[in-house]
Structure formats: structure tokens, C-alpha cells
Design a protein around this motif. Structure first.
Motif, short mmCIF file in Angstrom:
data_model
loop_
_atom_site.label_atom_id
_atom_site.label_comp_id
_atom_site.label_asym_id
_atom_site.label_seq_id
_atom_site.Cartn_x
_atom_site.Cartn_y
_atom_site.Cartn_z
N ASP A 1 0.66 -1.24 0.00
CA ASP A 1 0.21 -0.11 -0.05
C ASP A 1 1.04 1.17 -0.09
O ASP A 1 0.30 2.44 -0.37
N ASP B 1 3.35 4.55 -0.98
CA ASP B 1 3.35 5.10 -2.39
C ASP B 1 4.78 4.48 -2.81
O ASP B 1 5.72 4.24 -2.50
N HIS B 2 4.43 4.60 -4.38
CA HIS B 2 5.48 4.19 -5.38
C HIS B 2 6.42 5.25 -5.42
O HIS B 2 6.10 6.51 -5.54
N ARG C 1 5.29 11.43 -8.39
CA ARG C 1 3.77 11.28 -8.40
C ARG C 1 3.51 12.93 -8.10
O ARG C 1 4.17 13.44 -7.24
N VAL D 1 -4.86 9.05 -5.03
CA VAL D 1 -4.50 7.66 -4.52
C VAL D 1 -4.82 7.45 -3.07
O VAL D 1 -5.44 6.72 -2.53
N ARG E 1 -7.39 4.91 -1.61
CA ARG E 1 -6.89 3.93 -0.28
C ARG E 1 -7.85 4.02 0.68
O ARG E 1 -8.00 2.93 1.32
N ASP F 1 -10.16 1.07 0.63
CA ASP F 1 -9.42 -0.16 0.18
C ASP F 1 -10.30 -1.36 0.81
O ASP F 1 -10.15 -2.40 -0.06
N THR G 1 -9.97 1.12 -9.11
CA THR G 1 -8.98 1.42 -10.01
C THR G 1 -8.75 2.83 -10.43
O THR G 1 -9.52 3.40 -11.19
N TYR H 1 -3.01 3.09 -9.07
CA TYR H 1 -3.43 2.33 -7.89
C TYR H 1 -4.73 1.34 -7.92
O TYR H 1 -5.69 1.80 -8.58
N ASN I 1 -7.20 -0.59 -5.52
CA ASN I 1 -7.67 -0.80 -3.80
C ASN I 1 -7.55 -2.40 -3.71
O ASN I 1 -7.47 -3.10 -4.21
N LEU J 1 0.09 -4.86 -5.97
CA LEU J 1 -0.02 -3.82 -6.43
C LEU J 1 1.11 -3.48 -7.42
O LEU J 1 1.08 -2.78 -8.67
N ARG K 1 0.96 -1.63 -11.33
CA ARG K 1 1.39 -0.24 -11.40
C ARG K 1 1.96 -0.14 -12.76
O ARG K 1 2.99 -0.84 -12.90
#
Length: 184
Positions: free
Chosen positions: A45, A47-48, A52, A60, A64, A67, A74, A87, A89, A100, A104
Motif C-alpha cells: 500500500d 506510495d511508489h 507522483r 491515490v 486508498r 481499500d 482502479t 493504484y 484498492n 499492486l 502499477r
């Protein structure tokens, strides 16, 4: 309104209205959801680590917040970049078997079955090109290849300039009977 439409409207609400809409939605639909605060309770979960944008981070966080809703959500990037998944859920990830980090950046077409419905695909293409909302039923596939019927509502999310910056989709998978076949 249906839960699906209420959730999509809440995600698309202006900054000041989201928390109010979230609370109303939880009360009106009798949901047991946590506060819409950003969560990072599992590695999947978090953050990538990318560039961003502030808007994308906000979206996001909003997705989230849902979730654990029994509805797939999506969030994707813009259509001109092949609508990459930003993202998904937790509920939908668990339903489809995809982590995820495997979703992504990929296009949601990865859920398509081998013989996608040409009318549904045409409806999606038209919605993406005209920045409009659409709801279609699709036969999708889980990560293990198991098919399921999926009712998908797609909604454009516009930025301050009025152009579509992201898309959000709500998915309502049909229940699966014990034989593994869709019951709907």
C-alpha cells in the motif's frame, strides 16, 4: 444512488467536500470503513517512489480510503499515456490475485479475457475519447486465469484546467459459485 456511483462521486469531489462525502457515504450505506487518512500499513500500500504529482497523490489517498470497500476501485493515468494503472484498492487486488507492484504502470486490459466483447471495448474507447462516463459488463481474468464477470463503471477525473488527468473505475465482480464458474 448506488454505492458505486456514490464512491465515484466522492473520489471526484473538490478538496473540501471529500471528507464530508466520505462520512455521508459510510453512514448512508452502513459501511465499516476507517477514516480517509492516508494509509501505509503494508508494503503493497505504500506510495511508489516516483515523481507522483500532488494531484495524483491526493487521488491515490482517496482511493486508498476505500481499500476495504466490497467494490473494486482502479485509478489510472490519462488515456493519452495508455491509461496506466496508478493504484488498485486492496479489495480488488485480493479478488484478482494481483499485487499492486505488478499492476502499477500497466493498462487495465491485462484483466481482459481471450475474447473481449467488441461492443464493451467500443464503449470504453468512446468514453476515453469523449471524456465521458460509461458502465459495461466484461468477462475478465484473475491472475491465475480464472474468468469472472465484471461490471465496470469508468469516470474521468478532471484537473484544475478542466482536462482529464486521471480515470477511476469501480468494478463489481459477480459472485463465483463453488465450481469456479460465474453465477451471474
Amino acid at each position: 444512488m448506488t454505492l458505486r456511483r456514490d464512491v465515484l462521486a466522492a473520489i471526484d469531489a473538490d478538496r473540501g467536500a471529500f471528507r464530508s462525502r466520505f462520512s455521508t457515504l459510510v453512514d448512508d450505506h452502513g459501511l465499516d470503513l476507517a477514516s480517509p487518512a492516508p494509509r501505509s500499513d503494508s508494503p503493497d500500500d505504500r506510495d511508489h517512489p516516483d515523481d507522483r504529482s500532488e494531484r495524483e497523490a491526493l487521488l491515490v489517498d482517496r482511493v486508498r480510503a476505500f481499500d476495504d470497500l466490497p467494490l473494486g476501485l482502479t485509478l489510472t493515468g490519462p488515456a493519452y499515456r495508455d491509461t496506466p494503472i496508478v493504484y488498485v484498492n486492496r479489495w480488488f487486488r485480493e479478488r484478482t490475485g494481483y499485487p499492486l507492484d505488478e499492476l502499477r504502470g500497466r493498462n487495465p486490459r491485462l484483466f481482459q479475457g481471450p475474447d473481449p466483447d467488441p461492443d464493451a471495448r467500443s464503449d470504453f474507447r468512446e468514453a476515453l475519447s469523449t471524456w465521458s462516463t460509461v458502465t459495461v459488463e466484461l468477462e475478465n481474468r484473475r491472475r491465475d486465469g480464472t474468468p469472472f464477470v465484471n461490471r465496470v463503471s469508468l469516470r474521468p477525473l478532471s484537473g484544475d484546467a478542466g482536462t482529464v488527468t486521471h480515470w477511476v473505475a469501480a468494478q463489481e465482480p459477480e459472485p463465483i459459485d463453488e465450481s469456479g464458474e460465474d453465477s451471474g
